[in-house]
Design a protein around this motif. Sequence first.
Motif, mmCIF file in Angstrom:
data_model
loop_
_atom_site.group_PDB
_atom_site.id
_atom_site.type_symbol
_atom_site.label_atom_id
_atom_site.label_comp_id
_atom_site.label_asym_id
_atom_site.label_seq_id
_atom_site.Cartn_x
_atom_site.Cartn_y
_atom_site.Cartn_z
ATOM 1 N N GLU A 1 0.821 -1.211 0.000
ATOM 2 C CA GLU A 1 0.000 0.000 0.000
ATOM 3 C C GLU A 1 0.857 1.263 0.000
ATOM 4 O O GLU A 1 0.518 2.241 -0.668
ATOM 5 C CB GLU A 1 -0.962 -0.013 1.189
ATOM 6 C CG GLU A 1 -2.080 -1.025 1.001
ATOM 7 C CD GLU A 1 -2.977 -1.196 2.219
ATOM 8 O OE1 GLU A 1 -2.631 -0.678 3.315
ATOM 9 O OE2 GLU A 1 -4.014 -1.845 2.078
ATOM 10 N N ARG A 2 1.970 1.248 0.732
ATOM 11 C CA ARG A 2 2.871 2.412 0.720
ATOM 12 C C ARG A 2 3.465 2.609 -0.674
ATOM 13 O O ARG A 2 3.498 3.727 -1.196
ATOM 14 C CB ARG A 2 3.991 2.245 1.747
ATOM 15 C CG ARG A 2 3.578 2.499 3.178
ATOM 16 C CD ARG A 2 4.779 2.553 4.123
ATOM 17 N NE ARG A 2 5.603 1.349 4.096
ATOM 18 C CZ ARG A 2 5.411 0.267 4.849
ATOM 19 N NH1 ARG A 2 4.408 0.237 5.705
ATOM 20 N NH2 ARG A 2 6.209 -0.767 4.762
ATOM 21 N N TYR A 3 3.961 1.524 -1.265
ATOM 22 C CA TYR A 3 4.617 1.598 -2.575
ATOM 23 C C TYR A 3 3.622 1.995 -3.667
ATOM 24 O O TYR A 3 3.863 2.924 -4.436
ATOM 25 C CB TYR A 3 5.263 0.249 -2.889
ATOM 26 C CG TYR A 3 6.003 0.199 -4.202
ATOM 27 C CD1 TYR A 3 7.206 0.860 -4.369
ATOM 28 C CD2 TYR A 3 5.489 -0.522 -5.269
ATOM 29 C CE1 TYR A 3 7.888 0.811 -5.580
ATOM 30 C CE2 TYR A 3 6.170 -0.580 -6.476
ATOM 31 C CZ TYR A 3 7.365 0.098 -6.629
ATOM 32 O OH TYR A 3 8.032 0.052 -7.829
ATOM 33 N N SER A 4 2.518 1.293 -3.720
ATOM 34 C CA SER A 4 1.511 1.552 -4.740
ATOM 35 C C SER A 4 0.843 2.904 -4.526
ATOM 36 O O SER A 4 0.693 3.692 -5.458
ATOM 37 C CB SER A 4 0.467 0.430 -4.728
ATOM 38 O OG SER A 4 -0.558 0.679 -5.664
ATOM 39 N N GLY A 5 0.433 3.166 -3.287
ATOM 40 C CA GLY A 5 -0.293 4.394 -2.986
ATOM 41 C C GLY A 5 0.502 5.653 -3.274
ATOM 42 O O GLY A 5 -0.047 6.641 -3.773
ATOM 43 N N HIS B 1 2.728 6.100 -5.554
ATOM 44 C CA HIS B 1 2.756 6.314 -7.001
ATOM 45 C C HIS B 1 1.407 6.823 -7.505
ATOM 46 O O HIS B 1 1.348 7.742 -8.334
ATOM 47 C CB HIS B 1 3.151 5.018 -7.721
ATOM 48 C CG HIS B 1 3.325 5.207 -9.184
ATOM 49 N ND1 HIS B 1 2.458 4.676 -10.106
ATOM 50 C CD2 HIS B 1 4.273 5.875 -9.896
ATOM 51 C CE1 HIS B 1 2.853 4.995 -11.314
ATOM 52 N NE2 HIS B 1 3.950 5.728 -11.215
ATOM 53 N N VAL B 2 0.326 6.241 -7.018
ATOM 54 C CA VAL B 2 -1.012 6.675 -7.427
ATOM 55 C C VAL B 2 -1.217 8.145 -7.058
ATOM 56 O O VAL B 2 -1.726 8.936 -7.865
ATOM 57 C CB VAL B 2 -2.092 5.766 -6.790
ATOM 58 C CG1 VAL B 2 -3.479 6.376 -6.905
ATOM 59 C CG2 VAL B 2 -2.064 4.378 -7.432
ATOM 60 N N ARG B 3 -0.800 8.539 -5.859
ATOM 61 C CA ARG B 3 -0.950 9.936 -5.435
ATOM 62 C C ARG B 3 -0.086 10.869 -6.285
ATOM 63 O O ARG B 3 -0.492 12.002 -6.572
ATOM 64 C CB ARG B 3 -0.634 10.076 -3.947
ATOM 65 C CG ARG B 3 -1.735 9.487 -3.063
ATOM 66 C CD ARG B 3 -1.510 9.756 -1.581
ATOM 67 N NE ARG B 3 -0.301 9.140 -1.059
ATOM 68 C CZ ARG B 3 -0.188 7.852 -0.697
ATOM 69 N NH1 ARG B 3 -1.229 7.044 -0.814
ATOM 70 N NH2 ARG B 3 0.947 7.379 -0.225
ATOM 71 N N GLN B 4 1.088 10.407 -6.717
ATOM 72 C CA GLN B 4 1.932 11.227 -7.601
ATOM 73 C C GLN B 4 1.221 11.507 -8.916
ATOM 74 O O GLN B 4 1.482 12.519 -9.566
ATOM 75 C CB GLN B 4 3.255 10.521 -7.892
ATOM 76 C CG GLN B 4 4.234 10.543 -6.759
ATOM 77 C CD GLN B 4 5.485 9.706 -7.059
ATOM 78 O OE1 GLN B 4 5.580 9.053 -8.093
ATOM 79 N NE2 GLN B 4 6.430 9.721 -6.135
ATOM 80 N N THR C 1 -6.508 9.434 -5.787
ATOM 81 C CA THR C 1 -6.514 8.650 -4.561
ATOM 82 C C THR C 1 -6.495 7.180 -4.979
ATOM 83 O O THR C 1 -6.771 6.837 -6.136
ATOM 84 C CB THR C 1 -7.779 8.907 -3.725
ATOM 85 O OG1 THR C 1 -8.920 8.418 -4.434
ATOM 86 C CG2 THR C 1 -7.938 10.394 -3.397
ATOM 87 N N GLU C 2 -6.195 6.315 -4.033
ATOM 88 C CA GLU C 2 -6.183 4.884 -4.348
ATOM 89 C C GLU C 2 -7.569 4.400 -4.769
ATOM 90 O O GLU C 2 -7.702 3.579 -5.680
ATOM 91 C CB GLU C 2 -5.651 4.095 -3.154
ATOM 92 C CG GLU C 2 -4.166 4.361 -2.936
ATOM 93 C CD GLU C 2 -3.677 3.913 -1.589
ATOM 94 O OE1 GLU C 2 -3.347 2.722 -1.460
ATOM 95 O OE2 GLU C 2 -3.634 4.762 -0.676
ATOM 96 N N SER C 3 -8.605 4.933 -4.152
ATOM 97 C CA SER C 3 -9.972 4.549 -4.524
ATOM 98 C C SER C 3 -10.312 5.030 -5.932
ATOM 99 O O SER C 3 -10.938 4.306 -6.715
ATOM 100 C CB SER C 3 -10.979 5.113 -3.517
ATOM 101 O OG SER C 3 -10.790 4.532 -2.252
ATOM 102 N N GLN C 4 -9.906 6.245 -6.272
ATOM 103 C CA GLN C 4 -10.157 6.745 -7.630
ATOM 104 C C GLN C 4 -9.420 5.905 -8.660
ATOM 105 O O GLN C 4 -9.973 5.577 -9.718
ATOM 106 C CB GLN C 4 -9.727 8.214 -7.740
ATOM 107 C CG GLN C 4 -10.617 9.150 -6.961
ATOM 108 C CD GLN C 4 -10.038 10.551 -6.858
ATOM 109 O OE1 GLN C 4 -8.831 10.778 -7.014
ATOM 110 N NE2 GLN C 4 -10.901 11.516 -6.575
ATOM 111 N N GLU D 1 -3.346 6.758 -19.627
ATOM 112 C CA GLU D 1 -2.076 7.313 -19.138
ATOM 113 C C GLU D 1 -1.613 6.611 -17.852
ATOM 114 O O GLU D 1 -0.474 6.174 -17.749
ATOM 115 C CB GLU D 1 -2.248 8.808 -18.866
ATOM 116 C CG GLU D 1 -1.041 9.476 -18.262
ATOM 117 C CD GLU D 1 -1.340 10.910 -17.840
ATOM 118 O OE1 GLU D 1 -0.628 11.400 -16.951
ATOM 119 O OE2 GLU D 1 -2.278 11.526 -18.374
ATOM 120 N N VAL D 2 -2.516 6.516 -16.867
ATOM 121 C CA VAL D 2 -2.090 6.072 -15.536
ATOM 122 C C VAL D 2 -2.030 4.561 -15.374
ATOM 123 O O VAL D 2 -1.186 4.059 -14.626
ATOM 124 C CB VAL D 2 -2.968 6.678 -14.412
ATOM 125 C CG1 VAL D 2 -2.894 8.194 -14.425
ATOM 126 C CG2 VAL D 2 -4.397 6.193 -14.460
#
Length: 150
Positions: A25-29, A31-34, A38-41, A109-110
Amino acid sequence: MYRAQPKPEFLYTLRQLIRCTQAFERYSGAHVRQMGLTESQFDVIATLGNTPGMSCKALGEKTLITKGTLTGVLDRMEARGLISRKADCDDARRSHVALTRKGTLLFEEVFPAHLQHLQRAFGRLDDSELKRLRESLSQLQDAFEKEHAR
C-alpha cells in the motif's frame, strides 16, 4: 502468573502478511498519489477502463471500495469530469457508471504507468516464485472462505 506461550506459526505468517500488505500500500499508494489520484479513484478508473461501464452495484463488487465510501468517490470523480452516471433504463434505482472521454484518456495514461511501477517490485521475483506465491495466497484465501462459510 502468566506464562508466555510459544507463538503459533500462523501468527508469524499473519504478521508477515500484514507487513506485506502495508508495504504494498505504501509503494503503490505513493505512485497513485503522484499521478493526482486517490487509491480509490485509481481503483475505479482501473476497473472501468476498457469497459462500456457497469452498474454501481457491479462496480462496488469489483473494486476494493466499501459501499459507503464508493458514493463519495464517484461524486468527486464526476465533479472532475472523469465518470458519468446515468439512471438505468430498466430500473431507475440503479445507475450506470462509465468513464468519460477525459476519464478514458486518464486511464490510458495512468494504468500502464502504474503497471510498470508495480513491475519493478514484482520483477524481483522470477516466474516460479510468483507462481508459488500466487498458489499459496489462493490456498489461504480458500481456507478463509471455507471457514467463513461454516
